[in-house]
Every structure is written in structure tokens, then in C-alpha cells.
Design an enzyme around this catalytic site. Structure first.
Site, PDB file in Angstrom:
ATOM      1  N   LYS A   6      40.390  33.137  36.886  1.00 44.04           N
ATOM      2  CA  LYS A   6      40.137  34.468  37.455  1.00 44.04           C
ATOM      3  C   LYS A   6      39.070  34.352  38.544  1.00 44.04           C
ATOM      4  O   LYS A   6      38.083  33.615  38.376  1.00 44.04           O
ATOM      5  CB  LYS A   6      39.673  35.389  36.329  1.00 44.04           C
ATOM      6  CG  LYS A   6      39.489  36.848  36.706  1.00 44.04           C
ATOM      7  CD  LYS A   6      39.175  37.662  35.448  1.00 44.04           C
ATOM      8  CE  LYS A   6      38.986  39.130  35.727  1.00 44.04           C
ATOM      9  NZ  LYS A   6      38.721  39.908  34.488  1.00 44.04           N
ATOM     10  N   SER A  92      41.579  43.717  33.610  1.00 43.39           N
ATOM     11  CA  SER A  92      41.491  43.294  34.989  1.00 43.39           C
ATOM     12  C   SER A  92      41.931  41.841  35.234  1.00 43.39           C
ATOM     13  O   SER A  92      42.017  41.427  36.394  1.00 43.39           O
ATOM     14  CB  SER A  92      40.061  43.463  35.496  1.00 43.39           C
ATOM     15  OG  SER A  92      39.173  42.654  34.739  1.00 43.39           O
ATOM     16  N   SER A 116      39.818  43.177  29.176  1.00 45.42           N
ATOM     17  CA  SER A 116      40.494  42.655  30.373  1.00 45.42           C
ATOM     18  C   SER A 116      41.290  41.374  30.184  1.00 45.42           C
ATOM     19  O   SER A 116      42.037  40.991  31.083  1.00 45.42           O
ATOM     20  CB  SER A 116      39.484  42.433  31.492  1.00 45.42           C
ATOM     21  OG  SER A 116      39.275  43.653  32.136  1.00 45.42           O
TER      22      SER A 116
HETATM   23  N1  GLN Z   1      38.634  48.520  31.851  1.00 45.49           N
HETATM   24  C1  GLN Z   1      37.287  48.192  31.545  1.00 45.49           C
HETATM   25  C2  GLN Z   1      36.412  48.462  32.734  1.00 45.49           C
HETATM   26  O1  GLN Z   1      36.879  48.734  33.760  1.00 45.49           O
HETATM   27  C3  GLN Z   1      37.168  46.777  31.098  1.00 45.49           C
HETATM   28  C4  GLN Z   1      37.289  45.792  32.184  1.00 45.49           C
HETATM   29  C5  GLN Z   1      37.055  44.391  31.739  1.00 45.49           C
HETATM   30  O2  GLN Z   1      37.228  44.061  30.563  1.00 45.49           O
HETATM   31  N2  GLN Z   1      36.618  43.567  32.691  1.00 45.49           N
HETATM   32  O3  GLN Z   1      35.237  48.387  32.646  1.00 45.49           O
END
Ligand code: GLN
Length: 429
Positions: A6, A92, A116
Site C-alpha cells: 500500500k 482504504s 481498511s
Molecule cells: N474508514 C476509516 C477511516 O476513514 C478507516 C480507514 C482505515 O482503516 N485506514 O478512517
């Protein structure tokens, strides 16, 4: 074996952009510990993967380079998607999930702050796990939050996930949040994993409105099947669960406000063309290079952190988090693992979500995954079967702190039990 990482995890000399204009020219001077350890185990980096900018999102649509589409779209039974519409990959870590699901790489790294890794793994029909907080080094991970975020692993199978986990886990002198008072014992998978006598909890509060019938049916069907295989399945209660979204949002925004302060156009990253004062340079740089999602979280976080608001928001969120944590510890007196959904449905169409802003989307998407982040326990998303749309449906197992071995053995049992039809079966499977 090919590895994807990532693009918020540092790789020496290779652009690490966080899918943000802010770091579009950023070439780190070192490689993250976990990546280094995978190199040591023989993996080769074939690419960096897309994400919502700085990991803020649950769909991989809020990225400067555009969205990541779910590779299952083409296999879906729907033939007539509107022009430009697609199934989201989740996020994400959507780029990592899509790369693994389509067989491009053996495994990928993502980061999981609120779900994510598990969310895109669920939508793309692969295994996604976040370890106990502190088991994997975060050195070289460009932080979104501090206390809820772990690097996680995405692979097609539980065995592959375990190989990668065994290669990366353990204390790192470069990350003081990794555990140093216990030695990591490699996770061993049983040749014939069993659930006989295993106590599996079904958290009552995870039954929420809006979750699709298919997800609920899959959940109860698998619980029944596990019982038939000898597990003891029982209801547990986590009374403070309904506060997770609000609690996480406050902690996340406050961490974001502080973690994003480093991007000022001076040390690294984007630099605006304003030289009349340092302040003007800061403001213009941040205005130009952060997207709306990042900016709005910084605003909200700074508001919560104002001296007059601090106790009312940040301190209160920390206290509520402790209550949620205690609920989990208590439930783990009665059961060994929890079984829950990961998402409310199969992968939504982009058009079904595009009218919602990032905050609303996260509220809907993160409910099932957030509790593990707030409590630091390990959790894994396992693909179970295909939905009526021909898309993956997955379930989540949540374990006790440092009980990755039981978690992954049970995941392996589920994997064998379900025999999920993977989209692509690469040579290494
Ligand atoms: N959807 C959550 C956020 O936007 C978690 C994102 C993540 O786990 N990086 O904060």
C-alpha cells in the site's frame, strides 16, 4: 513471491505518495521494517497500491489517481452497468485487495485503522487480517492514527497469510509500540484444524438495521454449521458497541490533526509557490495539496483539541474506548472467538454510494470492523460464498490479544469448510 505494498508504507527510493498530491514527489530514504522483513523472506516488490488519500476512507475512491475498481465486477451477473459505474473494491487498502484478488501478487500489505484491510478483503473475496496492536512494526508506515492503526496482510488463503505473518511479526527496536516483553512464537497451522469444543461468541449488538439479508443469513448459517462441527456457539453482549463510530471519529480526527501538521511545504512533499511569509507558504501548500476529506478531518480534529473542548470530546472518547475494551475482555472470559459480519452487504456499486460524503460512507462501512481497532485485538476477514450478484460475501473472526494462532486455525477451518470459488487461482495457490 510477488508482493504489493500500500502506498502509505515507505519503500526506499520508490515514490510513496499516500495517494495524495502532498506526497506526490516523496521518495523515502528508508524502507518500512515489515517490507524489509518480507524482502528478507524472499518476496519481491512489484508495485505500490492505491488507497484513499492517507488511508481516509472505506472505498478507495478518494484518491488523487482515481478509484480502484473491484476485479469481481466483470464476473458479476449484472450485465448492464451504467456507463462508468463499477463495484467498489472497498478501502482504504483497495489497491492491495484488488491486486491479490486478481492474482497479480501472492500477497499484499495494507494498513487497518478502522477496517481498511478487512473491508476491501471482504469485498474482493480474499483473506485480510489485522494483527494484535503492537505485533507488527509500524516503522515506515505513514500514520493516519496512532493507537488504532496496524499494518495488515492480504492474501488469497489463510496459509499464505500465516507465512507472511510469521515473516513480519515481532519486536522492532525502531518502533516503541511493538511489544518487547514477549517473544513472538511463530503461528502454526494444524494439518486438520478443528472447532470441537471451541466457544464462539455472536455479539448481540452486531445485529443492526441496514445489513443485507444475505449477510445475516450467511452469518447464521455459518454459526449453525460451526455448531454442527462441535463448536459451542453462544450469544455475547458488548453493551457499549453503539458508541464505536463516534468514539473512533473523535480519536481519528484528533490524531489526523496532529499527524498532518508535519506537511507544511518545508521539509518534504508539495511546496506552494508563495514566498512572502512562512505562514502563507504553509497555508497555500496545505490548501493546494490536501483533498477535502483530509482538510475536513484536520478542521474537526483541531476543534476537538481546543482547550475548551478537549475534555468534552477527546478525553470522553478515550473513556468510552476503555468501556468498549472492557466489554471485549469480559466477553472473552466466556468465549474464545467472536464471529461477525465484516460489511453490511456485498460490494456496493459506486453509484449507490456516490451521493454520500466520505464521513457517511465510513459510518456505514466501518461498523463491524472498528471494534477490533479500538480494542487492539486481532481480526480476520474470510471469504465465505458468493452473493446473488455473484460477488464475495465474507465473515469476520475476532480473537483475543496475541491469539493469532487460534484465530488463523479457525479461519483455516472456515476456509476449508466453505471452499470459496476464487476469482483467479494463481500458480502459487
Ligand atoms: N474508514 C476509516 C477511516 O476513514 C478507516 C480507514 C482505515 O482503516 N485506514 O478512517
Amino acid at each position: 513471491m510477488p508482493l504489493a505494498v500500500k502506498d502509505n508504507i515507505c519503500t526506499k527510493g520508490i515514490k510513496t505518495s499516500c495517494a495524495s498530491l502532498m506526497l506526490d514527489n516523496f521518495h523515502p530514504q528508508y524502507t518500512a521494517t515489515v517490507v524489509q522483513r518480507l524482502f528478507g523472506a524472499g518476496m519481491l516488490l512489484v508495485g505500490k497500491t492505491n488507497l484513499d488519500s492517507f488511508g481516509m476512507g472505506s472505498s478507495t475512491v478518494d484518491s488523487t489517481i482515481g478509484p480502484t475498481k473491484n476485479p469481481w465486477t466483470s464476473k458479476s451477473t449484472e450485465t448492464s452497468l451504467d456507463d462508468g459505474d463499477f463495484r467498489i473494491a472497498g478501502g482504504s487498502s483497495g489497491g492491495s485487495a484488488a491486486a491479490v484478488a486478481s492474482g497479480i501478487v501472492y500477497g499484499a500489505l495494507g494498513s487497518d485503522t478502522g477496517g481498511s484491510v478487512r473491508n476491501p478483503a471482504a469485498y474482493c473475496g480474499i483473506v485480510g487480517m489485522r494483527p494484535t496492536y503492537g505485533l507488527f512494526s509500524r516503522h515506515g508506515l505513514i500514520p493516519l492514527t496512532n493507537s488504532t492503526e496496524s499494518i495488515g496482510i492480504l492474501t488469497q488463503t489463510v496459509e499464505q497469510c500465516t507465512h507472511m505473518l510469521n515473516a513480519v511479526a515481532g519486536h522492532d527496536p525502531l518502533d516503541s509500540t511493538t511489544y518487547h516483553d514477549r517473544k513472538f512464537e511463530k503461528v502454526k497451522l494444524a494439518a486438520e484444524p478443528s472447532v470441537k469444543g471451541l466457544r464462539i461468541g455472536i455479539p448481540q449488538e452486531f445485529h443492526i438495521r441496514g445489513t443485507s439479508e444475505e449477510v445475516i443469513d450467511t452469518w447464521s448459517q455459518i454459526a449453525d454449521n460451526l455448531e454442527k462441527e462441535g463448536a459451542i456457539v453462544k450469544e455475547v453482549t458488548l453493551p457499549h458497541l453503539s458508541y464505536t463510530i463516534a468514539c473512533y471519529a473523535i480519536i481519528n480526527y484528533c490524531d489526523v490533526a496532529s499527524n498532518m501538521a508535519r506537511y507544511d511545504g518545508i521539509e518534504y512533499g508539495h511546496r506552494a509557490d508563495r514566498e512572502e511569509s512562512t505562514e502563507a507558504l504553509f497555508a497555500q501548500t496545505r490548501h493546494e495539496a490536501f483533498n477535502n476529506v483530509v482538510r475536513s478531518r484536520i478542521f474537526a480534529g483541531n476543534y476537538f483539541l481546543l482547550r475548551n473542548n478537549y475534555d468534552q470530546y477527546y478525553v470522553k472518547a478515550a473513556k468510552v474506548r476503555r468501556l468498549i475494551y472492557k466489554d471485549f475482555l469480559k466477553s472473552f472470559n466466556d468465549v474464545d472467538l467472536l464471529l461477525t459480519p465484516v460489511t453490511m452487504s456485498d460490494a456496493p456499486l459506486h453509484s449507490q454510494l456516490s451521493h454520500l460524503d466520505n464521513r457517511r460512507q465510513c459510518e456505514m462501512q466501518d461498523f463491524y470492523t472498528l471494534p477490533a481497532n479500538l480494542t487492539g485485538v486481532p481480526a480476520v476477514s474470510v471469504p465465505i460464498k458468493l452473493s446473488d450478484n455473484g460477488l464475495p460475501l465474507s465473515l469476520q473472526l475476532i480473537g483475543r490479544h496475541f491469539d493469532e494462532e487460534l484465530l488463523l486455525n479457525t479461519a483455516l477451518f472456515l476456509e476449508r469448510h466453505c471452499n470459496f470459488p476464487y476469482l483467479v487461482r494463481p500458480v502459487w495457490s
